[in-house]
Motif scaffolding. Structure first.
Motif, PDB file in Angstrom:
ATOM      1  N   VAL A  98       0.822  -1.204   0.000  1.00 29.13           N
ATOM      2  CA  VAL A  98       0.000   0.000   0.000  1.00 29.13           C
ATOM      3  C   VAL A  98       0.859   1.258   0.000  1.00 29.13           C
ATOM      4  CG1 VAL A  98      -1.503   1.378   1.517  1.00 29.13           C
ATOM      5  CG2 VAL A  98      -2.126  -0.948   0.939  1.00 29.13           C
ATOM      6  N   ILE A  99       2.009   1.194   0.670  1.00 29.73           N
ATOM      7  CA  ILE A  99       2.858   2.382   0.730  1.00 29.73           C
ATOM      8  C   ILE A  99       4.167   2.228  -0.033  1.00 29.73           C
ATOM      9  CG2 ILE A  99       3.944   1.724   2.928  1.00 29.73           C
ATOM     10  CD1 ILE A  99       3.758   4.800   3.604  1.00 29.73           C
ATOM     11  N   THR A 100       4.787   1.051  -0.003  1.00 29.91           N
ATOM     12  CA  THR A 100       6.096   0.920  -0.661  1.00 29.91           C
ATOM     13  C   THR A 100       5.989   0.954  -2.177  1.00 29.91           C
ATOM     14  OG1 THR A 100       5.936  -1.506  -0.565  1.00 29.91           O
ATOM     15  CG2 THR A 100       7.074  -0.407   1.242  1.00 29.91           C
ATOM     16  N   SER A 101       4.831   0.597  -2.742  1.00 21.87           N
ATOM     17  CA  SER A 101       4.693   0.651  -4.201  1.00 21.87           C
ATOM     18  C   SER A 101       4.835   2.082  -4.701  1.00 21.87           C
ATOM     19  CB  SER A 101       3.341   0.074  -4.621  1.00 21.87           C
ATOM     20  OG  SER A 101       2.276   0.794  -4.018  1.00 21.87           O
ATOM     21  N   GLU A 102       4.391   3.054  -3.905  1.00 23.66           N
ATOM     22  CA  GLU A 102       4.534   4.461  -4.308  1.00 23.66           C
ATOM     23  C   GLU A 102       5.984   4.915  -4.222  1.00 23.66           C
ATOM     24  OE1 GLU A 102       1.672   7.516  -3.503  1.00 23.66           O
ATOM     25  OE2 GLU A 102       0.392   6.087  -2.446  1.00 23.66           O
ATOM     26  N   TYR A 103       6.721   4.396  -3.253  1.00 26.41           N
ATOM     27  CA  TYR A 103       8.147   4.718  -3.186  1.00 26.41           C
ATOM     28  C   TYR A 103       8.897   4.069  -4.345  1.00 26.41           C
ATOM     29  CZ  TYR A 103       7.945   6.918   1.410  1.00 26.41           C
ATOM     30  OH  TYR A 103       7.688   7.781   2.454  1.00 26.41           O
ATOM     31  N   GLY A 104       8.482   2.868  -4.731  1.00 28.57           N
ATOM     32  CA  GLY A 104       9.160   2.176  -5.826  1.00 28.57           C
ATOM     33  C   GLY A 104       8.970   2.866  -7.164  1.00 28.57           C
ATOM     34  N   THR A 105       7.781   3.421  -7.402  1.00 29.21           N
ATOM     35  CA  THR A 105       7.503   4.081  -8.680  1.00 29.21           C
ATOM     36  C   THR A 105       7.816   5.573  -8.662  1.00 29.21           C
ATOM     37  OG1 THR A 105       5.204   4.494  -8.016  1.00 29.21           O
ATOM     38  CG2 THR A 105       5.671   2.429  -9.185  1.00 29.21           C
ATOM     39  N   GLY A 106       8.061   6.128  -7.486  1.00 38.15           N
ATOM     40  CA  GLY A 106       8.286   7.565  -7.374  1.00 38.15           C
ATOM     41  C   GLY A 106       7.000   8.363  -7.259  1.00 38.15           C
ATOM     42  N   ARG A 191      10.595   1.712   3.491  1.00 40.11           N
ATOM     43  CA  ARG A 191      10.384   2.268   2.144  1.00 40.11           C
ATOM     44  C   ARG A 191      10.906   1.341   1.043  1.00 40.11           C
ATOM     45  NH1 ARG A 191      12.232   8.519   2.392  1.00 40.11           N
ATOM     46  NH2 ARG A 191      14.255   7.545   2.711  1.00 40.11           N
ATOM     47  N   HIS A 192      10.868   0.037   1.288  1.00 38.87           N
ATOM     48  CA  HIS A 192      11.352  -0.927   0.303  1.00 38.87           C
ATOM     49  C   HIS A 192      10.492  -2.182   0.413  1.00 38.87           C
ATOM     50  CE1 HIS A 192      14.064  -3.856  -1.624  1.00 38.87           C
ATOM     51  NE2 HIS A 192      14.524  -2.814  -2.293  1.00 38.87           N
ATOM     52  N   SER A 193       9.878  -2.581  -0.690  1.00 34.20           N
ATOM     53  CA  SER A 193       8.906  -3.676  -0.654  1.00 34.20           C
ATOM     54  C   SER A 193       9.515  -4.985  -0.180  1.00 34.20           C
ATOM     55  CB  SER A 193       8.283  -3.869  -2.046  1.00 34.20           C
ATOM     56  OG  SER A 193       7.582  -2.719  -2.449  1.00 34.20           O
TER      57      SER A 193
END
Length: 276
Positions: A98-106, A191-193
């Motif tokens: 829910v949250i790390t996917s946004e960090y992965g894509t920017g 911050r990392h899946s």
């Protein structure tokens, strides 16, 4: 021929008024945004779909392949336990993504630009995820519980009490959802899946494995016993009342709530301090 007057910069007649209505944003706007995100990604459909398939499929299969005599000492709500053991891993995975996917894509940069109040963003993510996971898990468990109660009844069957039904539905749903919320907090911290999912798998699995080694030592036997008592499988077993010697499961649920609250506080603090 008369000369032209010198050109002057444009002088407005008053303050500019945007034709687009401007209003102050609030938590409801962030909730609507996060709901749009979570229902739009495939990971939500897949993880929740697998959760429902595991809880319903395994639970109904267990109920269909057992007979009334098997429920002399255990409540008929028991079949939901087996699917929940595996289904909780789906909620853990979704909580991280829910949250790390946004960090992965920017995409997190766009999110925090649109909503500079970072605590509001994390609150909205937590509320939307918790409500979705709790509703899905609890409804699935309730369907299995009442289907099993309908399939097994009679003088040989131990009818579940209201407290047992509550533990096997709302209690187990709360436990799994809190575990998912803890995963979201760990995802916000790391911050990392891959790292967050691995960490949460350790949180779920290690307390059930390590006690076997700790109990080999007399000095560590107490620690191993307590760790096993508060492990995820044992906590769910207590909520489902698998054994009369186990407690009600609410102490484990309370402990998980405290740990989750501490992780969320850490996630809020780090989100405000760190760069995106």
């Amino acid at each position: 021929m008369p000369s032209r007057p010198p050109s002057r910069p444009y002088a407005g007649t008053g303050p500019y008024t945007s034709p687009i209505p401007v209003r102050r944003t609030h938590l409801g706007n962030a909730l609507a945004s996060e709901w749009t995100k979570v229902k739009s990604v495939r990971s939500t459909i897949w993880t929740l779909g697998i959760l429902v398939a595991l809880v319903l499929g395994i639970g109904l299969l267990v109920s269909a392949t057992t007979n009334d005599a098997d429920y002399r000492t255990v409540p008929t709500t028991l079949p939901g336990f087996f699917g929940t053991l595996l289904g909780q891993l789906c909620i853990v995975t979704l909580g991280v993504l829910v949250i790390t996917s946004e960090y992965g894509t920017g995409m997190i940069r766009t999110t925090l630009t649109a909503s500079p109040q970072r605590s509001r963003v994390l609150t909205a993510k937590a509320l939307v995820f918790f409500a979705l996971s709790f509703a899905t898990t609890t409804v699935s468990l309730a369907l299995v519980a009442y289907a099993s109660m309908g399939m097994h009844s009679g003088p040989e069957v131990t009818e579940p009490t209201s407290d047992q039904i509550l533990g096997a539905t709302i209690g187990a749903g709360l436990y799994v959802s809190l575990l998912g919320l803890l995963s979201l907090a760990v995802g916000a911290i790391l911050r990392h899946s891959a790292g967050a999912i691995t960490t949460m798998l350790g949180v779920v699995l290690l307390p059930a494995i390590l006690p076997a080694f700790l109990m080999m030592s007399d000095s560590l036997r107490g620690l191993g016993t307590k760790m096993l008592e508060y492990s995820s499988p044992q906590s769910l077993a207590s909520l489902f009342r698998i054994d009369a010697s186990l407690n009600s499961g609410w102490p484990q649920l309370s402990a998980l709530a405290v740990v989750t609250a501490a992780a969320m506080i850490a996630a809020y603090a780090l989100l405000d301090k760190r760069d995106v």
